[in-house]
Design a protein around this motif. Structure first.
Motif, PDB file in Angstrom:
ATOM      1  N   PRO A   1      -0.940 114.739 -37.086  1.00 20.00           N
ATOM      2  CA  PRO A   1      -0.134 115.965 -37.030  1.00 20.00           C
ATOM      3  C   PRO A   1      -0.836 117.212 -37.542  1.00 20.00           C
ATOM      4  O   PRO A   1      -0.425 118.328 -37.199  1.00 20.00           O
ATOM      5  CB  PRO A   1       1.082 115.624 -37.907  1.00 20.00           C
TER       6      PRO A   1
ATOM      7  N   PRO B   1       1.882 113.146 -32.817  1.00 19.56           N
ATOM      8  CA  PRO B   1       2.291 112.596 -34.125  1.00 19.56           C
ATOM      9  C   PRO B   1       1.221 111.750 -34.806  1.00 19.56           C
ATOM     10  O   PRO B   1       1.218 111.633 -36.032  1.00 19.56           O
ATOM     11  CB  PRO B   1       3.518 111.740 -33.774  1.00 19.56           C
TER      12      PRO B   1
ATOM     13  N   PHE C   1       8.072 113.872 -36.857  1.00 23.06           N
ATOM     14  CA  PHE C   1       7.221 114.939 -36.316  1.00 23.06           C
ATOM     15  C   PHE C   1       8.028 115.828 -35.374  1.00 23.06           C
ATOM     16  O   PHE C   1       7.982 117.064 -35.462  1.00 23.06           O
ATOM     17  CB  PHE C   1       6.030 114.317 -35.580  1.00 23.06           C
TER      18      PHE C   1
END
Length: 343
Positions: free
Chosen positions: A225, A222, A133
């Motif tokens: 996302p 994350p 991420f």
């Protein structure tokens, strides 16, 4: 006074409290950093007192509470602990206080479960999804390694949570002492923040949903996302303005209590729209997440401070995801790195 926002009370001195409405007292407990305090609220509740928010789990805050609870009326029994949301500066000592007094924690379902999930990261390795991420946002390896080292630190400032709770949910009405309070959910800064509104006292305990200065972070992390928390934030801000009249006194999670709720909401909505327009102007050319910080922040974001870089990245992704959801921006991933451009 700032843009029709008025501050009628001076903040309480250290280890003291200020009564802001009949039976409602304002306390500031210390926290490190620029904010330097968290506001907590004591409400008369039958023969004792209810508490809204607790401060971080640190020795300094525990020491502050030891002084406070030796003074009337806090020398009486605590009846319950209500928590607006799961961030450590608000829930940190909930477990300590509920165990000390043998009382229940009152919190929304999602906030409780999310806090338990984040605490469970303690001692774990940073997951591959999280590393990807941030690499996809344009982080370099120095920032990634700093993130690895810091991962799982959330639980260090949260005393062990109680293993049960009483659920707060939007529209719920609860009696605290002589007054009825309504729960109004706020979304964006956290998943299901519980604001508390008392029509009789003309008082709104807003947590971090509405602050009189600055604005609370609205971030994507994350774990989810593709989330669109800014859309949730817009909707809940508009709902709050419709459900709560303008003549209330607002008791926020940080800074001073204030009058001028509707003006402040309009100011926050307007500033968020300005951010989105600046971001769109920057996206005439494809940009990574780390390339758009100038549209969102006045100060430079350092790659050597993963904590602030993480918040900046989360806010940037939240804005970008909102524009994607509105059909105004497209996202393309090449070699693991995302680039965004205006449609």
């Amino acid at each position: 006074m700032t843009d029709s926002v008025v501050f009628p009370y001076n903040p309480p001195a250290r280890d003291e409290f200020t009564e802001i409405a009949p039976g409602v007292r304002w306390i500031q407990v210390p926290m490190p950093g620029r904010l330097d305090h968290t506001n907590v609220w004591v409400i008369d509740d039958d023969d004792g007192w209810a508490l809204v928010d607790t401060g971080l789990s640190t020795q300094e805050v525990v020491g502050a509470w030891e002084v406070l609870i030796a003074k009337p009326p806090l020398s009486g029994p605590l009846t319950r602990v209500l928590v607006t949301h799961m961030h450590a500066d608000h829930i940190g000592l909930a477990g300590w206080l509920t165990r000390r007094y043998g009382v229940r924690l009152w919190i929304s379902n999602i906030e409780y479960l999310m806090c338990r999930a984040m605490i469970s990261d303690s001692g774990q390795e940073a997951p591959a999804d999280a590393l990807q991420f941030y690499r996809g946002a344009g982080w370099g390896e120095v920032a990634i390694e700093d993130y690895r080292a810091r991962f799982g630190c959330f639980g260090t400032h949260v005393y062990a949570l109680p293993h049960s709770f009483h659920r707060l949910q939007d529209g719920m009405r609860l009696q605290i002492g002589q007054h009825a309070w309504e729960v109004i959910a706020g979304h964006g800064h956290s998943p299901e923040q519980a604001c508390l509104y008392c029509p009789e006292l003309k008082l709104l305990i807003s947590g971090d949903h509405v602050l009189p200065r600055g604005s609370a972070n609205v971030c994507v992390f994350p774990l989810e996302p593709d989330a669109n928390p800014i859309a949730d934030w817009f909707a809940s801000m508009i709902s709050l303005k419709q459900r709560v009249p303008d003549d209330v006194l607002v008791a926020p999670g940080h800074h001073d209590v204030f009058l001028g709720l509707h003006a402040r909401i309009e100011q926050l909505l307007s500033r968020q729209q300005e951010v989105l327009e600046r971001l769109l102007a920057l996206l005439e050319q494809p940009r990574r997440v780390v390339d758009v910080f100038s549209a969102l922040f006045r100060s430079r974001i350092s790659e050597f401070d993963s904590q602030h870089l993480g918040l900046a990245t989360g806010q940037a992704v939240a804005n970008l995801n909102y524009l994607i959801g509105a059909g105004r921006v497209a996202k393309e991933v090449r070699d693991g790195v995302a680039r965004y451009r205006k449609i």
